[in-house]
Design a protein around this motif. Structure first.
Motif, PDB file in Angstrom:
ATOM      1  N   LEU A 169       2.035   8.904  -5.634  1.00 25.08           N
ATOM      2  CA  LEU A 169       0.813   9.018  -6.437  1.00 25.08           C
ATOM      3  C   LEU A 169       0.797  10.305  -7.249  1.00 25.08           C
ATOM      4  O   LEU A 169       0.404  10.323  -8.415  1.00 25.08           O
ATOM      5  CB  LEU A 169      -0.415   8.957  -5.519  1.00 25.08           C
ATOM      6  CG  LEU A 169      -0.718   7.593  -4.899  1.00 25.08           C
ATOM      7  CD1 LEU A 169      -1.721   7.736  -3.758  1.00 25.08           C
ATOM      8  CD2 LEU A 169      -1.250   6.625  -5.953  1.00 25.08           C
ATOM      9  N   TYR A 170       1.247  11.396  -6.623  1.00 25.52           N
ATOM     10  CA  TYR A 170       1.285  12.689  -7.314  1.00 25.52           C
ATOM     11  C   TYR A 170       2.253  12.625  -8.495  1.00 25.52           C
ATOM     12  O   TYR A 170       1.932  13.077  -9.601  1.00 25.52           O
ATOM     13  CB  TYR A 170       1.703  13.790  -6.336  1.00 25.52           C
ATOM     14  CG  TYR A 170       1.642  15.179  -6.923  1.00 25.52           C
ATOM     15  CD1 TYR A 170       0.458  15.907  -6.905  1.00 25.52           C
ATOM     16  CD2 TYR A 170       2.771  15.755  -7.502  1.00 25.52           C
ATOM     17  CE1 TYR A 170       0.398  17.188  -7.442  1.00 25.52           C
ATOM     18  CE2 TYR A 170       2.722  17.025  -8.054  1.00 25.52           C
ATOM     19  CZ  TYR A 170       1.539  17.738  -8.023  1.00 25.52           C
ATOM     20  OH  TYR A 170       1.481  18.990  -8.561  1.00 25.52           O
TER      21      TYR A 170
ATOM     22  N   ARG B 240      -1.582  10.404 -10.484  1.00 28.12           N
ATOM     23  CA  ARG B 240      -2.833   9.881  -9.917  1.00 28.12           C
ATOM     24  C   ARG B 240      -3.339  10.938  -8.933  1.00 28.12           C
ATOM     25  O   ARG B 240      -3.274  10.770  -7.710  1.00 28.12           O
ATOM     26  CB  ARG B 240      -2.570   8.549  -9.222  1.00 28.12           C
ATOM     27  CG  ARG B 240      -2.201   7.419 -10.156  1.00 28.12           C
ATOM     28  CD  ARG B 240      -3.385   6.540 -10.470  1.00 28.12           C
ATOM     29  NE  ARG B 240      -3.884   5.928  -9.248  1.00 28.12           N
ATOM     30  CZ  ARG B 240      -3.412   4.789  -8.750  1.00 28.12           C
ATOM     31  NH1 ARG B 240      -2.452   4.132  -9.380  1.00 28.12           N
ATOM     32  NH2 ARG B 240      -3.896   4.289  -7.635  1.00 28.12           N
TER      33      ARG B 240
ATOM     34  N   TYR C 218       0.827  -1.213   0.000  1.00 24.15           N
ATOM     35  CA  TYR C 218       0.000   0.000   0.000  1.00 24.15           C
ATOM     36  C   TYR C 218       0.858   1.258   0.000  1.00 24.15           C
ATOM     37  O   TYR C 218       0.580   2.204  -0.748  1.00 24.15           O
ATOM     38  CB  TYR C 218      -0.910  -0.027   1.224  1.00 24.15           C
ATOM     39  CG  TYR C 218      -1.754   1.210   1.399  1.00 24.15           C
ATOM     40  CD1 TYR C 218      -2.921   1.393   0.653  1.00 24.15           C
ATOM     41  CD2 TYR C 218      -1.390   2.201   2.316  1.00 24.15           C
ATOM     42  CE1 TYR C 218      -3.705   2.531   0.822  1.00 24.15           C
ATOM     43  CE2 TYR C 218      -2.160   3.335   2.478  1.00 24.15           C
ATOM     44  CZ  TYR C 218      -3.313   3.495   1.730  1.00 24.15           C
ATOM     45  OH  TYR C 218      -4.078   4.629   1.892  1.00 24.15           O
TER      46      TYR C 218
ATOM     47  N   PRO D 167       2.124   2.144  -4.485  1.00 22.36           N
ATOM     48  CA  PRO D 167       0.731   2.564  -4.654  1.00 22.36           C
ATOM     49  C   PRO D 167       0.283   2.646  -6.112  1.00 22.36           C
ATOM     50  O   PRO D 167      -0.920   2.719  -6.380  1.00 22.36           O
ATOM     51  CB  PRO D 167       0.703   3.946  -3.999  1.00 22.36           C
ATOM     52  CG  PRO D 167       2.105   4.452  -4.117  1.00 22.36           C
ATOM     53  CD  PRO D 167       2.972   3.226  -3.951  1.00 22.36           C
ATOM     54  N   LEU D 168       1.226   2.629  -7.040  1.00 19.86           N
ATOM     55  CA  LEU D 168       0.866   2.691  -8.459  1.00 19.86           C
ATOM     56  C   LEU D 168       0.685   1.301  -9.072  1.00 19.86           C
ATOM     57  O   LEU D 168       0.292   1.187 -10.228  1.00 19.86           O
ATOM     58  CB  LEU D 168       1.952   3.441  -9.249  1.00 19.86           C
ATOM     59  CG  LEU D 168       2.204   4.897  -8.831  1.00 19.86           C
ATOM     60  CD1 LEU D 168       3.365   5.484  -9.621  1.00 19.86           C
ATOM     61  CD2 LEU D 168       0.951   5.744  -9.025  1.00 19.86           C
TER      62      LEU D 168
ATOM     63  N   SER E 242      -1.925  -2.735  -5.416  1.00 21.92           N
ATOM     64  CA  SER E 242      -2.193  -1.763  -4.356  1.00 21.92           C
ATOM     65  C   SER E 242      -3.654  -1.790  -3.915  1.00 21.92           C
ATOM     66  O   SER E 242      -3.949  -1.666  -2.717  1.00 21.92           O
ATOM     67  CB  SER E 242      -1.816  -0.354  -4.812  1.00 21.92           C
ATOM     68  OG  SER E 242      -2.062   0.589  -3.804  1.00 21.92           O
TER      69      SER E 242
ATOM     70  N   ARG F 156       3.528   8.075   0.318  1.00 19.42           N
ATOM     71  CA  ARG F 156       2.629   7.446  -0.652  1.00 19.42           C
ATOM     72  C   ARG F 156       1.964   8.505  -1.522  1.00 19.42           C
ATOM     73  O   ARG F 156       1.854   8.346  -2.752  1.00 19.42           O
ATOM     74  CB  ARG F 156       1.575   6.624   0.077  1.00 19.42           C
ATOM     75  CG  ARG F 156       0.551   5.942  -0.817  1.00 19.42           C
ATOM     76  CD  ARG F 156      -0.399   5.081   0.000  1.00 19.42           C
ATOM     77  NE  ARG F 156      -1.337   4.388  -0.864  1.00 19.42           N
ATOM     78  CZ  ARG F 156      -2.509   4.906  -1.271  1.00 19.42           C
ATOM     79  NH1 ARG F 156      -2.887   6.113  -0.842  1.00 19.42           N
ATOM     80  NH2 ARG F 156      -3.302   4.222  -2.076  1.00 19.42           N
ATOM     81  N   ALA F 157       1.525   9.573  -0.893  1.00 16.60           N
ATOM     82  CA  ALA F 157       0.887  10.661  -1.636  1.00 16.60           C
ATOM     83  C   ALA F 157       1.835  11.251  -2.674  1.00 16.60           C
ATOM     84  O   ALA F 157       1.429  11.569  -3.801  1.00 16.60           O
ATOM     85  CB  ALA F 157       0.407  11.740  -0.670  1.00 16.60           C
TER      86      ALA F 157
ATOM     87  N   ASP G 229      -6.215  10.302  -6.183  1.00 17.40           N
ATOM     88  CA  ASP G 229      -5.746   9.449  -5.083  1.00 17.40           C
ATOM     89  C   ASP G 229      -4.731  10.192  -4.226  1.00 17.40           C
ATOM     90  O   ASP G 229      -4.722  10.066  -2.991  1.00 17.40           O
ATOM     91  CB  ASP G 229      -5.128   8.162  -5.628  1.00 17.40           C
ATOM     92  CG  ASP G 229      -6.159   7.248  -6.265  1.00 17.40           C
ATOM     93  OD1 ASP G 229      -7.330   7.317  -5.863  1.00 17.40           O
ATOM     94  OD2 ASP G 229      -5.783   6.469  -7.161  1.00 17.40           O
ATOM     95  N   ALA G 230      -3.854  10.963  -4.886  1.00 17.00           N
ATOM     96  CA  ALA G 230      -2.856  11.729  -4.138  1.00 17.00           C
ATOM     97  C   ALA G 230      -3.542  12.752  -3.237  1.00 17.00           C
ATOM     98  O   ALA G 230      -3.147  12.933  -2.079  1.00 17.00           O
ATOM     99  CB  ALA G 230      -1.900  12.425  -5.102  1.00 17.00           C
TER     100      ALA G 230
ATOM    101  N   SER H  56      -4.827  11.175  -0.088  1.00 18.10           N
ATOM    102  CA  SER H  56      -3.762  10.870   0.864  1.00 18.10           C
ATOM    103  C   SER H  56      -3.240  12.133   1.534  1.00 18.10           C
ATOM    104  O   SER H  56      -2.990  12.150   2.747  1.00 18.10           O
ATOM    105  CB  SER H  56      -2.610  10.142   0.152  1.00 18.10           C
ATOM    106  OG  SER H  56      -2.980   8.825  -0.179  1.00 18.10           O
TER     107      SER H  56
END
Length: 232
Positions: free
Chosen positions: A199-200, A204, A161, A165-166, A170, A195-196, A207-208, A211
């Motif tokens: 994702l950024y 994404r 996770y 995360p990508l 996940s 994680r954020a 999702d970012a 988070s």
């Protein structure tokens, strides 16, 4: 490198098996390469007698045991596949063949409902440099759930996770953590922020944002200001 004909024949096998057919002349494939092609083509029963004969080869016997185990698993003979996997690991505990033996052991153990052996094989795999470690971790989480080892399951799911995360796995890891009531780790905010950022960077953004918002709700001072700027 595998012969081109063997590579095409193995397209139905899992990625960790693709390297395994020894180099041969494409015009005259070896019995082992021919048997590997039969397994890949869904003709496992035809491959078995060829592979059994090859298991005694001093150089290629380990490969023969691997494909024999895959054929046995395809035929629903999980116990035989487990025996083949253990023979590989007994004689070739390391290297690529050893790794493939662990995957076979994990697959056969899962198919047989032998969750202790599945968990042990998957834990051993997570200690290796894998091309896709998240696959081993998420499967380890599932095996740990079967064993009611929530601590091991949370740790395995959290690894996927937060660190991958990508990846396609996940979502499974997030579902697993939700079933278990969350990751329950001391540095959850730091991990969620990392994680954020992943994702950024992966674009994404929705999702970012989710988070970042989770971390912002507990942040203060300069840290909160920086998160507000990112969210804006």
């Amino acid at each position: 490198m595998p012969a081109e004909a063997v590579v095409h024949a193995q397209s139905a096998l899992s990625a960790e098996d693709l390297w395994l057919a020894p180099a041969v002349d494409p015009a005259a494939p070896s019995d082992l390469a021919r048997a590997a092609g039969l397994v890949a083509a869904g003709r496992a029963a035809e491959a078995v007698p060829i592979l059994v004969r090859q298991t005694g080869d001093p150089e290629l016997g380990g490969y023969a045991h691997l494909y024999l185990g895959r054929a046995q698993l395809a035929l629903g003979h999980e116990d035989q596949a487990l025996t083949s996997a253990r023979l590989i690991l007994e004689h070739t505990p390391g290297g690529n063949l050893g790794e493939a033996g662990l995957w076979l052991l994990a697959d056969a153990s899962e198919a047989a409902g032998n969750w202790p052996d599945a968990a042990r094989a998957l834990q051993a795999l997570t200690g290796l440099k894998l091309a896709a470690p998240q696959a081993a971790y998420v499967r380890l989480g599932r095996a740990a759930e079967k064993l009611r080892d929530d601590t091991l399951a949370r740790g395995a799911y959290a690894k996927v996770y937060y660190e991958w995360p990508l990846s396609p796995e996940s979502a499974d890891a997030e579902s697993g953590l939700s079933r278990l009531g969350g990751p329950m780790i001391a540095d959850a905010d730091r991990m969620e922020l990392a994680r954020a950022q992943i994702l950024y960077a992966g674009r994404r953004f929705a999702d970012a944002r989710k988070s970042f918002q989770q971390v912002r709700s507990r942040a203060a001072g300069d840290e909160r200001w920086a998160l507000d700027l990112r969210l804006a």
